[in-house]
Design a protein around this motif. Structure first.
Motif, mmCIF file in Angstrom:
data_model
loop_
_atom_site.group_PDB
_atom_site.id
_atom_site.type_symbol
_atom_site.label_atom_id
_atom_site.label_comp_id
_atom_site.label_asym_id
_atom_site.label_seq_id
_atom_site.Cartn_x
_atom_site.Cartn_y
_atom_site.Cartn_z
ATOM 1 N N ASP A 18 0.721 -5.089 -10.583
ATOM 2 C CA ASP A 18 -0.259 -4.112 -10.121
ATOM 3 C C ASP A 18 0.493 -2.875 -9.641
ATOM 4 O O ASP A 18 1.280 -2.944 -8.683
ATOM 5 C CB ASP A 18 -1.114 -4.704 -9.004
ATOM 6 C CG ASP A 18 -2.282 -3.801 -8.646
ATOM 7 O OD1 ASP A 18 -2.357 -2.681 -9.191
ATOM 8 O OD2 ASP A 18 -3.107 -4.214 -7.821
ATOM 9 N N ASN A 19 0.272 -1.746 -10.287
ATOM 10 C CA ASN A 19 0.977 -0.513 -9.925
ATOM 11 C C ASN A 19 0.562 0.030 -8.569
ATOM 12 O O ASN A 19 1.190 0.961 -8.060
ATOM 13 C CB ASN A 19 0.721 0.557 -10.993
ATOM 14 C CG ASN A 19 1.668 0.417 -12.168
ATOM 15 O OD1 ASN A 19 2.773 -0.104 -12.018
ATOM 16 N ND2 ASN A 19 1.243 0.896 -13.324
ATOM 17 N N ASP A 20 -0.498 -0.523 -8.002
ATOM 18 C CA ASP A 20 -0.952 -0.029 -6.706
ATOM 19 C C ASP A 20 -0.222 -0.690 -5.541
ATOM 20 O O ASP A 20 -0.437 -0.325 -4.389
ATOM 21 C CB ASP A 20 -2.456 -0.260 -6.562
ATOM 22 C CG ASP A 20 -3.250 0.580 -7.551
ATOM 23 O OD1 ASP A 20 -2.713 1.629 -7.980
ATOM 24 O OD2 ASP A 20 -4.377 0.183 -7.883
ATOM 25 N N THR A 21 0.625 -1.663 -5.804
ATOM 26 C CA THR A 21 1.353 -2.324 -4.718
ATOM 27 C C THR A 21 2.770 -1.776 -4.640
ATOM 28 O O THR A 21 3.411 -1.486 -5.652
ATOM 29 C CB THR A 21 1.400 -3.840 -4.951
ATOM 30 O OG1 THR A 21 2.111 -4.111 -6.155
ATOM 31 C CG2 THR A 21 -0.004 -4.410 -5.058
ATOM 32 N N LEU A 22 3.291 -1.665 -3.426
ATOM 33 C CA LEU A 22 4.627 -1.141 -3.210
ATOM 34 C C LEU A 22 5.685 -2.063 -3.815
ATOM 35 O O LEU A 22 6.736 -1.606 -4.256
ATOM 36 C CB LEU A 22 4.883 -0.962 -1.705
ATOM 37 C CG LEU A 22 6.232 -0.347 -1.299
ATOM 38 C CD1 LEU A 22 6.312 1.107 -1.782
ATOM 39 C CD2 LEU A 22 6.414 -0.411 0.205
ATOM 40 N N LEU A 23 5.385 -3.335 -3.873
ATOM 41 C CA LEU A 23 6.365 -4.298 -4.365
ATOM 42 C C LEU A 23 6.586 -4.162 -5.861
ATOM 43 O O LEU A 23 7.576 -4.670 -6.386
ATOM 44 C CB LEU A 23 5.904 -5.723 -4.048
ATOM 45 C CG LEU A 23 5.694 -6.032 -2.563
ATOM 46 C CD1 LEU A 23 5.199 -7.465 -2.389
ATOM 47 C CD2 LEU A 23 6.989 -5.815 -1.790
ATOM 48 N N CYS A 24 5.676 -3.517 -6.582
ATOM 49 C CA CYS A 24 5.821 -3.354 -8.027
ATOM 50 C C CYS A 24 6.023 -1.897 -8.425
ATOM 51 O O CYS A 24 6.766 -1.604 -9.364
ATOM 52 C CB CYS A 24 4.591 -3.920 -8.747
ATOM 53 S SG CYS A 24 4.314 -5.689 -8.507
ATOM 54 N N THR A 25 5.382 -0.981 -7.736
ATOM 55 C CA THR A 25 5.461 0.428 -8.134
ATOM 56 C C THR A 25 6.832 1.027 -7.871
ATOM 57 O O THR A 25 7.204 2.036 -8.475
ATOM 58 C CB THR A 25 4.379 1.231 -7.404
ATOM 59 O OG1 THR A 25 4.326 2.552 -7.956
ATOM 60 C CG2 THR A 25 4.683 1.317 -5.920
ATOM 61 N N CYS A 26 7.629 0.416 -6.972
ATOM 62 C CA CYS A 26 8.957 0.947 -6.683
ATOM 63 C C CYS A 26 9.969 0.620 -7.765
ATOM 64 O O CYS A 26 11.038 1.210 -7.807
ATOM 65 C CB CYS A 26 9.451 0.394 -5.340
ATOM 66 S SG CYS A 26 8.562 1.061 -3.913
ATOM 67 N N CYS A 27 9.664 -0.358 -8.652
ATOM 68 C CA CYS A 27 10.600 -0.724 -9.704
ATOM 69 C C CYS A 27 10.642 0.361 -10.765
ATOM 70 O O CYS A 27 9.639 1.028 -11.043
ATOM 71 C CB CYS A 27 10.195 -2.061 -10.310
ATOM 72 S SG CYS A 27 10.407 -3.446 -9.165
ATOM 73 N N THR A 70 17.053 -5.496 -8.117
ATOM 74 C CA THR A 70 16.710 -6.914 -8.193
ATOM 75 C C THR A 70 15.312 -7.137 -8.762
ATOM 76 O O THR A 70 14.792 -8.254 -8.697
ATOM 77 C CB THR A 70 16.780 -7.539 -6.800
ATOM 78 O OG1 THR A 70 15.844 -6.882 -5.939
ATOM 79 C CG2 THR A 70 18.174 -7.409 -6.220
ATOM 80 N N CYS A 71 14.680 -6.108 -9.300
ATOM 81 C CA CYS A 71 13.320 -6.255 -9.827
ATOM 82 C C CYS A 71 13.308 -7.264 -10.985
ATOM 83 O O CYS A 71 14.224 -7.317 -11.807
ATOM 84 C CB CYS A 71 12.788 -4.907 -10.311
ATOM 85 S SG CYS A 71 12.401 -3.764 -8.959
ATOM 86 N N GLU A 72 12.241 -8.051 -11.030
ATOM 87 C CA GLU A 72 12.089 -9.079 -12.056
ATOM 88 C C GLU A 72 10.817 -8.817 -12.861
ATOM 89 O O GLU A 72 9.840 -8.272 -12.340
ATOM 90 C CB GLU A 72 12.015 -10.463 -11.424
ATOM 91 C CG GLU A 72 13.234 -10.826 -10.593
ATOM 92 C CD GLU A 72 13.090 -12.193 -9.960
ATOM 93 O OE1 GLU A 72 12.152 -12.912 -10.357
ATOM 94 O OE2 GLU A 72 13.882 -12.532 -9.062
ATOM 95 N N ALA A 73 10.843 -9.236 -14.117
ATOM 96 C CA ALA A 73 9.661 -9.089 -14.985
ATOM 97 C C ALA A 73 8.634 -10.164 -14.636
ATOM 98 O O ALA A 73 8.982 -11.312 -14.342
ATOM 99 C CB ALA A 73 10.050 -9.194 -16.445
ATOM 100 N N LEU A 127 7.725 -4.733 -13.895
ATOM 101 C CA LEU A 127 8.717 -5.328 -12.997
ATOM 102 C C LEU A 127 8.227 -5.259 -11.564
ATOM 103 O O LEU A 127 7.550 -4.315 -11.164
ATOM 104 C CB LEU A 127 10.059 -4.613 -13.138
ATOM 105 C CG LEU A 127 10.688 -4.550 -14.530
ATOM 106 C CD1 LEU A 127 12.005 -3.785 -14.476
ATOM 107 C CD2 LEU A 127 10.888 -5.943 -15.089
ATOM 108 N N CYS A 128 8.586 -6.282 -10.802
ATOM 109 C CA CYS A 128 8.292 -6.312 -9.373
ATOM 110 C C CYS A 128 9.548 -6.745 -8.630
ATOM 111 O O CYS A 128 10.490 -7.300 -9.223
ATOM 112 C CB CYS A 128 7.132 -7.265 -9.076
ATOM 113 S SG CYS A 128 5.550 -6.713 -9.758
#
Length: 356
Positions: A86-95, A75-78, A100-101
């Motif tokens: 931010d690649n340091d957040t779990l909500l974005c780095t997992c995509c 379900t990640c969105e651009a 994508l976040c």
């Protein structure tokens, strides 16, 4: 006294660490509540334990995270334009792909003065000079309007031109001073105004105009005050035109009142100085000069002498002509005819006809 309950403890490093940990735990819980866990995995469990040490020991926040495998990354969105990830957040780095976040709210909006026109970008761009943006999450920067400028990057507002300066174009990086003959008496001027008739501005960046001095004038179409022409005057300040010097007066200077003409002089309209008849030989008569009596007598005497001289010259030439003619005819009168005979008669005898 408990941690973070007083103003002094709120500004301590221990209190700020405690608050940061609580905020991180709340954000992660929010993300988990909006995602679907994989069917083969157990629901994530987040335990948070707070321990407090009454002897000013820092608070300890322990968090158990489910990891990226526990999130539905399909379900990640651009990140939309105007935001970044931010690649340091779990909500974005997992995509699985950059940019994508897990949901759109996980992207960070661009700050004021920054923009991002493209989607799925990791950073925002600063607004160039002459541009600005005054809200967060902007995909574009706006041009500074006329009468304002921005001479720095990443501006969240434009500065108005000061009085005496103007900016006629959009996205200006500076304001220009009003040229001589114009002014601007307010801020945010897009154009400078020409000074009204009878006024001028001698310096650049003028905020107002000054009236023309006596002896000068300025029409509405002109930029600077002009000196009155010869034969004109102006004794008042701030005038649009000059006055012609009246009749029977003369105006030696354009900044003084007309001067009364002397009784023995002429001063027509527009005179700069009185005009006099030639002394001794002429005198004023109304609006003209006439011959003085002594001048008339001299002319009569001179005319008689000239006429007598002409007569003598003519007589002398005629006498000389007669003498020359007499000398030319004298040899002809003195010439003697030779004696001769024609038929026994002298040549000078008259012929006598005899009958048959």
């Amino acid at each position: 006294m408990k941690l973070c309950e007083t103003v002094e403890n709120i500004w301590s490093m221990e209190c700020w660490g405690f608050l940061s940990a609580v905020a991180a735990a709340w954000l992660l819980g929010l993300a988990l509540s909006q995602t679907t866990l994989a069917p083969t995995l157990e629901p994530a469990v987040m335990n948070t334990t707070f321990s407090e040490n009454m002897t000013a020991t820092p608070m300890i926040l322990s968090t158990t995270s489910p990891g990226c495998s526990a999130l539905n990354t399909s379900t990640c969105e651009a990140c939309v334009p105007g935001s970044y990830y931010d690649n340091d957040t779990l909500l974005c780095t997992c995509c699985p792909e950059p940019g994508l976040c897990l949901f759109a709210g996980a992207c960070f909006p661009c700050s004021r003065g920054f923009y991002q026109p493209m989607a799925a970008q990791q950073q925002c761009l600063p607004c160039s000079q002459g541009f600005y943006t005054n809200f967060t999450g902007s995909p574009v920067c706006q041009s500074c309007p006329q009468g304002s400028y921005s001479n720095a990057t990443a501006s969240d507002s434009c500065r108005s031109c000061s009085p005496g300066f103007y900016a006629s174009l959009q996205n200006s990086t500076l304001c220009r001073p009003c040229p001589q003959g114009s002014f601007c008496n307010s801020s945010s001027c897009a154009q400078c105004q020409i000074c009204p008739a009878g006024t001028e501005s001698l310096l650049a960046a003028a905020k107002d105009c000054t009236p023309c001095r006596p002896g000068m004038h300025k029409a509405a179409r002109q930029k600077m005050c002009q000196i009155c022409s010869s034969g004109f005057f102006q004794i008042r300040w701030g005038q649009e035109s000059c006055n012609i010097c009246p009749e029977n007066n003369y105006c030696p200077s354009p900044d003084v009142n007309p001067i009364q003409c002397p009784s023995d002089a002429f001063c027509p309209e527009g005179s700069t100085a009185p005009g006099y008849c030639m002394e001794t030989f002429f005198r004023k008569a109304g609006e003209d000069c006439e011959l003085a009596p002594v001048t008339i007598a001299l002319l009569v005497i001179g005319g008689g002498v000239a006429l007598l001289f002409i007569i003598l010259v003519v007589l002398r030439r005629r006498k000389d002509s007669d003498g020359e003619l007499a000398q030319a005819r004298a040899p002809l009168l003195r010439k003697e005819r030779p004696q001769g005979r024609y038929y026994g008669m002298p040549c000078d005898a008259e012929p006598v006809y005899a009958g048959w």
